[in-house]
Design an enzyme around this catalytic site. Sequence first.
Site, short mmCIF file in Angstrom:
data_model
loop_
_atom_site.label_atom_id
_atom_site.label_comp_id
_atom_site.label_asym_id
_atom_site.label_seq_id
_atom_site.Cartn_x
_atom_site.Cartn_y
_atom_site.Cartn_z
N GLU A 146 0.61 -1.08 -0.20
CA GLU A 146 -0.11 -0.03 0.15
C GLU A 146 0.97 1.13 0.20
O GLU A 146 0.54 2.24 0.71
CB GLU A 146 -1.08 0.11 1.09
CG GLU A 146 -1.81 -1.11 1.50
CD GLU A 146 -2.49 -1.78 0.33
OE1 GLU A 146 -2.88 -1.01 -0.77
OE2 GLU A 146 -3.28 -2.90 0.59
N LEU A 147 2.28 0.98 -0.39
CA LEU A 147 3.13 2.27 -0.37
C LEU A 147 3.25 2.88 0.97
O LEU A 147 3.66 4.14 1.15
CB LEU A 147 2.57 3.33 -1.51
CG LEU A 147 2.59 2.98 -2.83
CD1 LEU A 147 2.21 4.15 -3.80
CD2 LEU A 147 4.19 2.79 -3.35
#
Length: 391
Positions: A146-147
């Site tokens: 999810e960065l």
Amino acid sequence: MKNICFYFQVHQPFRLRSYRFFDIGESHNYYDDVQNRWLCRRIADKCYLPMNALLLELIEKHQGRFKIAFSITGTALEQFMEYTPEVVESFKALVKTGCVELLGETYMHSLAALKSEEEFATQVKMHTKLMQDIFGVTPKVFRNTELIYSDDIGRMVRRLGFKAQCIEGAKQMLAWRSPNYIYEHRDHNGLKLLCKNFQLSDDIAFRFSQHSWAEFPLTTEKYVYWLNAIDNPECINLFMDYETFGEHQWKETGIFEFMRYLPERVFSDSDFGFETPSFLADNLSPKDVLSTIAPVSWADEERDISAWLGNDIQNDAFNQIYDLEEKVKNTKNEDLLNIWRHLQTSDNFYYMCTKWFSDGDVHKYFNHYSSPYEAYTNYMNILSDFRLSLK
């Protein structure tokens, strides 16, 4: 140098089956195999296979000038190998061109970096081995689930030997800085940071077919005009889910044709070229250091972790699965370890989100629960049975 860096996230979770209270102690089958097979086949036909063929065509047409990067999770590859092996072969063909970089990930697309450095490192090493076994490459640049990024996560990533990390260009971290340059970790530890330009990324990923959008329809001419209007950029990092093409944005929207002609328009009407994250890390000097104590991510206007850990039920489920870490590892049982790790996949907590967020429609598309509370109850029923297995 003016560079466009395309990175695509390829992920499919193992979706959990409807698991009732009365199943506890009676059934240890947690996965909805029918749904997983059906979705994998559908997305392969709508996205992975046609888009991989298009990208291969573009690489060959432009004689290696068009370059891209992928981050492919272990859970996705497991399903591809079981349900759609031709997808794996199509990714292999892309990697063999030398114009496609594969990034490091957590094997299970988990949130382990927020809870357990030991488990995080294990899953990253599992993923690296998978990339070596299937594609014959060792990732040098990392993309966390999810960065999600913070100073502490950056330190862990650097200790694992990565030279750069792809992160969200969150405003609370960048402040006055532009996402269109390369940065480095606050410790000057050698970890370079590539920030997503979320405005230009989301124009493709989320707004492309939005008729209410003031800029609809998006054309290659318009998009390259926007690129040319950016003041003195070094790298425009366009990070997005691969399912953007054909699944989130259906073929009928023109998304494939947009990508088909975008490289040609870039080469003819701009000074930009296409490069991989490793090339940028090796050839661009950091403009500044970036620092954030609180984790940032791609999600919502807040760009924080509240989409996964923003309410009591999410935090309860998250804490309970990681509370079992020592017990599971002490069993030295590979089957139990495998189940425990699959239950860590971030999607399980995302389904429990109770707030509204701007990108919610896209992800709700794959949410097979009628409510966050159903997702929580189902997950906790499975966790109860899993505890019995540990005993």
